[in-house]
Design an enzyme around this catalytic site. Structure first.
Site, PDB file in Angstrom:
ATOM      1  N   SER A 143       0.847  -1.188   0.000  1.00 52.42           N
ATOM      2  CA  SER A 143       0.000   0.000   0.000  1.00 52.42           C
ATOM      3  C   SER A 143       0.885   1.241   0.000  1.00 52.42           C
ATOM      4  CB  SER A 143      -0.847  -0.020   1.270  1.00 52.42           C
ATOM      5  OG  SER A 143      -1.314   1.273   1.572  1.00 52.42           O
ATOM      6  N   SER A 144       0.331   2.353  -0.505  1.00 54.70           N
ATOM      7  CA  SER A 144       1.125   3.583  -0.500  1.00 54.70           C
ATOM      8  C   SER A 144       1.273   4.149   0.921  1.00 54.70           C
ATOM      9  CB  SER A 144       0.491   4.636  -1.415  1.00 54.70           C
ATOM     10  OG  SER A 144      -0.827   4.902  -1.010  1.00 54.70           O
ATOM     11  N   CYS A 145       0.515   3.622   1.891  1.00 55.86           N
ATOM     12  CA  CYS A 145       0.656   4.164   3.249  1.00 55.86           C
ATOM     13  C   CYS A 145       1.883   3.638   3.972  1.00 55.86           C
ATOM     14  CB  CYS A 145      -0.610   3.954   4.072  1.00 55.86           C
ATOM     15  SG  CYS A 145      -0.833   2.262   4.542  1.00 55.86           S
ATOM     16  N   TYR A 172      -1.364  -0.649  10.174  1.00 55.36           N
ATOM     17  CA  TYR A 172      -1.506  -1.300   8.865  1.00 55.36           C
ATOM     18  C   TYR A 172      -0.194  -1.186   8.082  1.00 55.36           C
ATOM     19  CZ  TYR A 172      -3.407  -2.052   4.150  1.00 55.36           C
ATOM     20  OH  TYR A 172      -3.657  -2.515   2.881  1.00 55.36           O
ATOM     21  N   LYS A 176       2.297  -4.120   6.573  1.00 52.26           N
ATOM     22  CA  LYS A 176       2.638  -4.225   5.153  1.00 52.26           C
ATOM     23  C   LYS A 176       4.155  -4.155   4.953  1.00 52.26           C
ATOM     24  CE  LYS A 176      -1.278  -4.838   3.127  1.00 52.26           C
ATOM     25  NZ  LYS A 176      -1.525  -6.052   2.336  1.00 52.26           N
ATOM     26  N   HIS A 215     -12.897   3.723   2.611  1.00 46.96           N
ATOM     27  CA  HIS A 215     -12.016   4.811   2.187  1.00 46.96           C
ATOM     28  C   HIS A 215     -12.879   5.942   1.625  1.00 46.96           C
ATOM     29  CE1 HIS A 215      -7.963   3.259   2.738  1.00 46.96           C
ATOM     30  NE2 HIS A 215      -8.485   2.060   2.514  1.00 46.96           N
TER      31      HIS A 215
HETATM   32  P1  GDP Z   1      -6.193   7.564   3.906  1.00 42.88           P
HETATM   33  O1  GDP Z   1      -5.847   7.765   2.460  1.00 42.88           O
HETATM   34  O2  GDP Z   1      -5.449   6.449   4.552  1.00 42.88           O
HETATM   35  O3  GDP Z   1      -6.079   8.847   4.694  1.00 42.88           O
HETATM   36  O4  GDP Z   1      -7.711   7.062   3.997  1.00 42.88           O
HETATM   37  P2  GDP Z   1      -9.171   7.581   3.570  1.00 42.88           P
HETATM   38  O5  GDP Z   1      -9.428   7.263   2.146  1.00 42.88           O
HETATM   39  O6  GDP Z   1     -10.112   6.992   4.572  1.00 42.88           O
HETATM   40  O7  GDP Z   1      -9.180   9.183   3.784  1.00 42.88           O
HETATM   41  C1  GDP Z   1      -8.583  10.059   2.877  1.00 42.88           C
HETATM   42  C2  GDP Z   1      -8.955  11.488   3.212  1.00 42.88           C
HETATM   43  O8  GDP Z   1     -10.344  11.707   2.908  1.00 42.88           O
HETATM   44  C3  GDP Z   1      -8.773  11.903   4.670  1.00 42.88           C
HETATM   45  O9  GDP Z   1      -8.283  13.236   4.694  1.00 42.88           O
HETATM   46  C4  GDP Z   1     -10.210  11.859   5.209  1.00 42.88           C
HETATM   47  O10 GDP Z   1     -10.413  12.714   6.331  1.00 42.88           O
HETATM   48  C5  GDP Z   1     -10.955  12.377   3.981  1.00 42.88           C
HETATM   49  N1  GDP Z   1     -12.414  12.102   3.997  1.00 42.88           N
HETATM   50  C6  GDP Z   1     -13.372  13.005   3.757  1.00 42.88           C
HETATM   51  N2  GDP Z   1     -14.588  12.484   3.910  1.00 42.88           N
HETATM   52  C7  GDP Z   1     -14.396  11.170   4.213  1.00 42.88           C
HETATM   53  C8  GDP Z   1     -15.286  10.111   4.471  1.00 42.88           C
HETATM   54  O11 GDP Z   1     -16.506  10.229   4.472  1.00 42.88           O
HETATM   55  N3  GDP Z   1     -14.722   8.880   4.716  1.00 42.88           N
HETATM   56  C9  GDP Z   1     -13.364   8.688   4.714  1.00 42.88           C
HETATM   57  N4  GDP Z   1     -12.885   7.459   4.931  1.00 42.88           N
HETATM   58  N5  GDP Z   1     -12.503   9.703   4.504  1.00 42.88           N
HETATM   59  C10 GDP Z   1     -13.004  10.931   4.251  1.00 42.88           C
END
Ligand code: GDP
Length: 345
Positions: A143-145, A172, A176, A215
């Site tokens: 994963s990119s994280c 996580y 990974k 996500h």
């Molecule tokens: P990340 O890429 O590991 O940070 O995972 P996410 O895809 O869950 O979140 C990406 C970004 O989208 C973060 O800045 C979240 O705060 C934002 N975000 C905005 N609205 C939402 C939502 O409804 N769900 C999630 N999961 N993230 C959100």
């Protein structure tokens, strides 16, 4: 829709909306992977075939004519526990490790024990059994994280372990990274051809649409759809909207993985992305447009932003001749079509 997103239905591999997507993908990606020269009758175990990534790989392998795919439902084979007997009996030639406990920023932040333990168990079991039962190649999905929170952008593969991780997904990421290191250790110590692929943020059919654990892209698609149906005037988006993310359709990832299975034999990690990112605000606006929700966005500052930017440097993959074929807007439209057919009330 069920309370838990739409995880209780069966992904209909090769049928209905998935079949249409697979057909379109086959045409679109024909030039991305070129002609695959691999033996199409080799036994390939896809671990995690019901997930978004695993099911995309199965669709893609089928559409390329691979005829000896091995999959097992969780009820029959628990990858967290005993896999030795299964591998000893089946002896797959190729193993694609797409099974993992995955989730968005909230789930990762709330359940570090589960993300660390379950992923370590699954990957340790599968990687060890693949080696001990003579698999000729294994593809591990990372994963990119895994990259540091403040890695240079776009993030080159060499940024691994060069700085502290983003705390919201540290557990996580550590799991990974351990998987990558185990693959590299098998390669160095025993000469195994175990490769590790780092995809950027993914989306597409069979994504998780549960608002607590998904996500961002899947979450906002569902929120925008439900807001439209309820005729709401606002849609709540987490964080500030300022972070940016790169999004790749999972069918593009599957096509890249096939190319890497065929052409990439190094234990050095390799990034898979589209090379472009968007801010969360831009993503939310695009999703509202595609879904047809014309209310306002409201920002929930109590939720974390996570890492400020996560754009992968994909020059290594580009040099192998691969490029993505599904633009973000089209990918979102298709995923919305899939969501409507499979999850929406
Ligand atoms: P990340 O890429 O590991 O940070 O995972 P996410 O895809 O869950 O979140 C990406 C970004 O989208 C973060 O800045 C979240 O705060 C934002 N975000 C905005 N609205 C939402 C939502 O409804 N769900 C999630 N999961 N993230 C959100």
């Amino acid at each position: 829709m069920t309370k838990k997103g739409c995880r209780d239905w069966e992904p209909t591999l090769g049928l209905g909306a998935n079949a249409r997507i697979a057909q379109r993908t086959k045409k679109e990606n024909a030039s991305s992977t070129g002609q695959l020269m691999m033996d199409k009758s080799e036994k390939i175990f896809v671990a995690g075939h019901r997930g978004m990534v695993g099911s995309a790989l199965v669709r893609r392998l089928k559409s390329e004519g691979f005829s000896n795919l091995l999959v097992r439902d969780r009820s029959k084979l628990d990858l967290k526990n005993a896999v030795t007997e299964f591998f000893a009996q089946e002896k797959p030639a190729l193993v694609i490790l797409a099974a993992a406990k995955v989730g968005g920023i909230k789930a990762n932040n709330d359940f570090p024990v589960e993300f660390l333990l379950e992923n370590l168990r699954i990957q340790n079991n599968v990687i060890q059994a693949a080696y001990e039962n003579g698999a000729r190649k294994l593809l591990f999905l990372g994963s990119s994280c895994i990259y540091p929170k403040f890695a240079p952008q776009p993030i080159p593969e060499t940024a691994l372990l060069s700085g502290p991780l983003e705390p919201t997904n540290e557990a996580y990421a550590i799991a990974k990274i351990a998987g990558i290191k185990l693959c590299q250790a098998y390669a160095r110590e025993y000469g195994a051809n175990f490769i590790s692929v780092m995809p950027t943020n993914l989306y597409g059919p069979n994504d998780n649409f549960d608002l607590e654990t998904s996500h961002v892209l899947a979450a906002l698609l569902r929120k925008a759809h439900e807001a439209k149906m309820r005729k709401d005037r606002k849609l709540i988006v987490w964080g500030s909207g300022k972070p940016s993310r790169e999004f790749l359709h999972v069918d593009d990832l599957a096509s890249a993985c096939l190319l890497l299975l065929e052409k990439y034999d190094s234990s050095e990690i390799i990034n898979v992305g589209c090379g472009e990112d968007v801010s969360i605000r831009e993503l939310a606006e695009l999703i509202c447009e595609v879904v047809g929700f014309d209310g306002d966005l409201a920002w929930d500052a109590t939720k974390p932003d996570g890492t400020p930017r996560k754009l992968l440097d994909v020059s290594k993959l580009r040099a192998l001749g691969w490029k993505p074929s599904i633009p973000l807007r089209d990918g979102i439209a298709r995923t919305y079509e899939w969501f409507l057919a499979n999850c929406a009330r």
